[in-house]
Motif scaffolding. Structure first.
Motif, PDB file in Angstrom:
ATOM      1  N   ILE A 183       0.835  -1.201   0.000  1.00 41.81           N
ATOM      2  CA  ILE A 183       0.000   0.000   0.000  1.00 41.81           C
ATOM      3  C   ILE A 183       0.875   1.258   0.000  1.00 41.81           C
ATOM      4  N   GLU A 184       1.926   1.237   0.790  1.00 41.14           N
ATOM      5  CA  GLU A 184       2.853   2.380   0.791  1.00 41.14           C
ATOM      6  C   GLU A 184       3.510   2.556  -0.573  1.00 41.14           C
ATOM      7  N   ALA A 185       3.799   1.435  -1.247  1.00 45.85           N
ATOM      8  CA  ALA A 185       4.379   1.501  -2.594  1.00 45.85           C
ATOM      9  C   ALA A 185       3.397   2.142  -3.570  1.00 45.85           C
ATOM     10  N   LEU A 186       2.136   1.784  -3.444  1.00 45.56           N
ATOM     11  CA  LEU A 186       1.114   2.355  -4.325  1.00 45.56           C
ATOM     12  C   LEU A 186       0.924   3.847  -4.054  1.00 45.56           C
ATOM     13  N   GLU A 187       0.956   4.213  -2.789  1.00 47.68           N
ATOM     14  CA  GLU A 187       0.839   5.628  -2.449  1.00 47.68           C
ATOM     15  C   GLU A 187       2.003   6.430  -3.040  1.00 47.68           C
ATOM     16  N   THR A 188       3.198   5.878  -2.924  1.00 46.31           N
ATOM     17  CA  THR A 188       4.378   6.537  -3.507  1.00 46.31           C
ATOM     18  C   THR A 188       4.249   6.652  -5.022  1.00 46.31           C
ATOM     19  N   ALA A 189       3.691   5.611  -5.644  1.00 45.24           N
ATOM     20  CA  ALA A 189       3.518   5.604  -7.089  1.00 45.24           C
ATOM     21  C   ALA A 189       2.538   6.694  -7.524  1.00 45.24           C
ATOM     22  N   LEU A 190       1.472   6.867  -6.765  1.00 48.30           N
ATOM     23  CA  LEU A 190       0.487   7.903  -7.106  1.00 48.30           C
ATOM     24  C   LEU A 190       1.083   9.300  -6.953  1.00 48.30           C
ATOM     25  N   VAL A 191       1.932   9.462  -5.937  1.00 45.14           N
ATOM     26  CA  VAL A 191       2.605  10.745  -5.749  1.00 45.14           C
ATOM     27  C   VAL A 191       3.522  11.034  -6.936  1.00 45.14           C
ATOM     28  N   SER A 192       4.245   9.991  -7.400  1.00 48.30           N
ATOM     29  CA  SER A 192       5.132  10.159  -8.551  1.00 48.30           C
ATOM     30  C   SER A 192       4.339  10.507  -9.804  1.00 48.30           C
ATOM     31  N   SER A 193       3.181   9.888  -9.975  1.00 44.00           N
ATOM     32  CA  SER A 193       2.328  10.183 -11.135  1.00 44.00           C
ATOM     33  C   SER A 193       1.823  11.619 -11.094  1.00 44.00           C
ATOM     34  N   TYR A 194       1.452  12.071  -9.902  1.00 40.14           N
ATOM     35  CA  TYR A 194       0.981  13.443  -9.741  1.00 40.14           C
ATOM     36  C   TYR A 194       2.078  14.426 -10.138  1.00 40.14           C
ATOM     37  N   LYS A 195       3.307  14.103  -9.737  1.00 43.69           N
ATOM     38  CA  LYS A 195       4.420  14.984 -10.067  1.00 43.69           C
ATOM     39  C   LYS A 195       4.641  15.042 -11.572  1.00 43.69           C
ATOM     40  N   LYS A 196       4.460  13.906 -12.251  1.00 42.24           N
ATOM     41  CA  LYS A 196       4.617  13.887 -13.702  1.00 42.24           C
ATOM     42  C   LYS A 196       3.590  14.798 -14.370  1.00 42.24           C
ATOM     43  N   ASN A 197       2.399  14.852 -13.800  1.00 39.31           N
ATOM     44  CA  ASN A 197       1.331  15.667 -14.391  1.00 39.31           C
ATOM     45  C   ASN A 197       1.430  17.138 -14.015  1.00 39.31           C
ATOM     46  N   PHE A 198       1.787  17.398 -12.730  1.00 38.81           N
ATOM     47  CA  PHE A 198       1.683  18.771 -12.240  1.00 38.81           C
ATOM     48  C   PHE A 198       3.039  19.381 -11.844  1.00 38.81           C
ATOM     49  N   GLY A 199       4.096  18.579 -11.885  1.00 38.84           N
ATOM     50  CA  GLY A 199       5.437  19.113 -11.662  1.00 38.84           C
ATOM     51  C   GLY A 199       5.808  19.350 -10.218  1.00 38.84           C
ATOM     52  N   THR A 200       4.997  18.917  -9.252  1.00 39.84           N
ATOM     53  CA  THR A 200       5.305  19.118  -7.832  1.00 39.84           C
ATOM     54  C   THR A 200       4.653  18.020  -7.008  1.00 39.84           C
ATOM     55  N   THR A 201       5.219  17.802  -5.818  1.00 38.92           N
ATOM     56  CA  THR A 201       4.608  16.834  -4.891  1.00 38.92           C
ATOM     57  C   THR A 201       4.384  17.473  -3.524  1.00 38.92           C
ATOM     58  N   GLN A 202       4.612  18.778  -3.443  1.00 39.14           N
ATOM     59  CA  GLN A 202       4.543  19.438  -2.142  1.00 39.14           C
ATOM     60  C   GLN A 202       3.122  19.498  -1.589  1.00 39.14           C
ATOM     61  N   ASN A 203       2.126  19.487  -2.467  1.00 38.42           N
ATOM     62  CA  ASN A 203       0.762  19.713  -1.980  1.00 38.42           C
ATOM     63  C   ASN A 203      -0.183  18.557  -2.282  1.00 38.42           C
ATOM     64  N   VAL A 204       0.377  17.355  -2.507  1.00 39.65           N
ATOM     65  CA  VAL A 204      -0.486  16.232  -2.829  1.00 39.65           C
ATOM     66  C   VAL A 204      -0.687  15.355  -1.592  1.00 39.65           C
ATOM     67  N   ILE A 205      -1.890  14.861  -1.423  1.00 40.15           N
ATOM     68  CA  ILE A 205      -2.236  13.983  -0.301  1.00 40.15           C
ATOM     69  C   ILE A 205      -2.859  12.712  -0.874  1.00 40.15           C
ATOM     70  N   VAL A 206      -2.277  11.558  -0.492  1.00 41.78           N
ATOM     71  CA  VAL A 206      -2.775  10.265  -0.978  1.00 41.78           C
ATOM     72  C   VAL A 206      -3.193   9.430   0.225  1.00 41.78           C
ATOM     73  N   GLU A 207      -4.360   8.850   0.156  1.00 45.74           N
ATOM     74  CA  GLU A 207      -4.847   7.965   1.214  1.00 45.74           C
ATOM     75  C   GLU A 207      -5.488   6.741   0.582  1.00 45.74           C
ATOM     76  N   ILE A 208      -5.134   5.557   1.124  1.00 39.26           N
ATOM     77  CA  ILE A 208      -5.737   4.305   0.661  1.00 39.26           C
ATOM     78  C   ILE A 208      -6.325   3.596   1.874  1.00 39.26           C
ATOM     79  N   ASN A 209      -7.601   3.324   1.812  1.00 43.14           N
ATOM     80  CA  ASN A 209      -8.288   2.646   2.909  1.00 43.14           C
ATOM     81  C   ASN A 209      -7.868   1.177   2.941  1.00 43.14           C
ATOM     82  N   ARG A 210      -7.249   0.753   4.089  1.00 41.32           N
ATOM     83  CA  ARG A 210      -6.753  -0.620   4.198  1.00 41.32           C
ATOM     84  C   ARG A 210      -7.864  -1.666   4.191  1.00 41.32           C
ATOM     85  N   ASP A 211      -9.069  -1.265   4.525  1.00 42.01           N
ATOM     86  CA  ASP A 211     -10.177  -2.223   4.608  1.00 42.01           C
ATOM     87  C   ASP A 211     -10.952  -2.337   3.299  1.00 42.01           C
ATOM     88  N   THR A 212     -11.207  -1.183   2.669  1.00 43.24           N
ATOM     89  CA  THR A 212     -12.056  -1.203   1.474  1.00 43.24           C
ATOM     90  C   THR A 212     -11.267  -1.090   0.180  1.00 43.24           C
TER      91      THR A 212
END
Length: 429
Positions: free
Chosen positions: A24-53
């Motif tokens: 899950i942490e790997a996926l969160e990191t991956a989404l942050v990297s994708s956001y940076k590719k699109n928007f050029g920054t990671t300073q203001n991105v928040i990623v959350e993955i529900n462990r149950d659902t």
């Protein structure tokens, strides 16, 4: 889809041993990297993955301002109030982002990050599994041999048996099955490197622990081991229980226990001797199968002079000095060996008797052993023997008392026969 995602995580955890949180942490990191590719920054991105659902939430954190200078980190107050009328300038607005809208490059980046994190986690799991197994025995199959190095299959990974840790003269072929010692486990960029050994003395120690229940249970203990892999090993043992014979426990009924170890090591000779608190007695035992007439000790120099019968000098020194060399390693003492005749001549040159020499030797720098120029290998060393009187047992081609009770093909020879053969050998020399 979220249920399928959770099931996939659990499957990865069960098959590869990778914790669900790591993925899950790997996926969160991956989404942050994708956001940076699109928007050029990671300073203001928040990623959350529900462990149950398995629900994924991705949002950009933006400051509410009167005039926008950076669209990636700021939002106009008018636009923010369309979503939430209570927002004021200076507040934080959370803009939800749909990961499916990321471009192809961003998606590819996320995929690579996830794959790499899973590989790293899998390597860490393998390292943790084997790091705690150093100095343990594993049974494994030879996978391939490359430039003399042997690679074996461990299931999740492979290990290497380098040339330096192989038994000299032992050949390895694909599919061969061996017991090997896990010598060390190192972290490498490409994954853990597991180094195995067939020549380390601890392999013999672990084999005895497997084959002798008294050693495994701690009733009989191994004091020390000296080994020249592929040729000969000396092992010193003692018993904590007076009712348990350490020699008999290690040899086993009709030699079954020690023979199993000898077979695993491809007929490497194994000498089992009794450890004694009295260092002179221990050194005498360590030089078995040779008989010892007298031992002189210099505690300060940790050096000993051993006197043996004339006809057993070759036996005491061993082929190319091996017996004396292994005895020195086993006891961690320097050992000088002299025949009775040589010792008498030495006393005459000093003008001393035995008692005077003992006092002299105990308080003088001891002579270093000379086993570099070894005597010819005595033909009596080609027999299989145990000699409990000498606190010694041997399997695999040594001398002494007959083991016909243990092995049907063993010679039955008396002590007189050995003496005659030894004398004949000395005459030939």
């Amino acid at each position: 889809m979220n249920e399928e995602f959770i099931l996939a995580l659990k499957q990865l955890e069960s098959e590869k041993g990778i914790p669900e949180d790591v993925i899950i942490e790997a996926l969160e990191t991956a989404l942050v990297s994708s956001y940076k590719k699109n928007f050029g920054t990671t300073q203001n991105v928040i990623v959350e993955i529900n462990r149950d659902t398995g629900e994924i939430s991705l949002a950009a954190e933006k400051e509410v301002v009167d005039e926008v200078f950076d669209e990636n980190t700021e939002i106009a107050v008018e636009d923010a109030r369309r979503e939430n009328p209570r927002l004021e300038i200076g507040d934080i607005y959370y803009e939800k982002i749909d990961p499916e809208k990321f471009g192809r490059i961003a998606a590819q980046t996320a995929r690579q990050v996830v794959i790499q994190r899973i590989k790293d986690a899998e390597r860490d799991v393998i390292y943790d599994d084997y790091a705690d197994r150093e100095n343990e025995i594993i049974t494994c199959d030879v996978q391939r041999v490359t430039k003399g190095n042997v690679f074996v299959d461990l299931g999740k990974t492979e290990a290497i048996l380098p040339v330096s840790e192989q038994i000299q003269g032992e050949s390895y072929h694909q599919g061969d099955r061996y017991k090997m010692l896990v010598l060390e486990v190192n972290k490498q960029p490409k994954g853990p490197q597991i180094v195995l050994s067939r020549s380390h003395p601890n392999l013999v120690r672990r084999l005895f622990e497997l084959e002798v229940p008294e050693i495994h249970d701690g009733i009989v203990e191994i004091f020390s081991i000296a080994r020249e892999a592929g040729s000969r090993t000396k092992i010193a043992v003692f018993s904590k229980d007076e009712d348990v014979d350490p020699l008999g426990a290690c040899v086993g009924f009709k030699g079954s226990r020690v023979k199993t170890i000898v077979d695993e090591l491809h007929d490497e000779k194994i000498d089992i001797v009794i450890w004694e608190k009295d260092i002179a007695a221990f050194i005498g035992n360590a030089l078995s199968p040779s008989k010892v007439v007298e031992v002189f000790i210099n505690q300060r120099e940790k050096s000993a002079m051993v006197v043996v019968p004339d006809y057993q000098l070759s036996l005491a020194i061993g082929k190319e000095g091996q017996n004396a060399r292994l005895a020195a390693k086993l006891t961690n003492w320097k050992i000088d060996i002299k025949s009775e005749t040589q010792f008498d001549e030495y006393l005459d040159s000093l003008g001393m008797d035995g008692d005077d020499f003992r006092t002299y030797f105990e308080n003088t720098q001891a002579e270093a052993p000379d086993v570099s120029a070894a005597d010819e290998y005595s033909p009596v060393e080609e027999k299989i023997e145990t000699n409990e009187a000498d606190n010694f047992a041997s399997i695999g081609g040594l001398t002494g008392m007959d083991l016909s009770d243990l092995f049907k093909d063993a010679d039955s020879s008396s002590e007189e026969d050995y003496e005659e053969e030894a004398e004949k050998a000395e005459e030939d020399e």
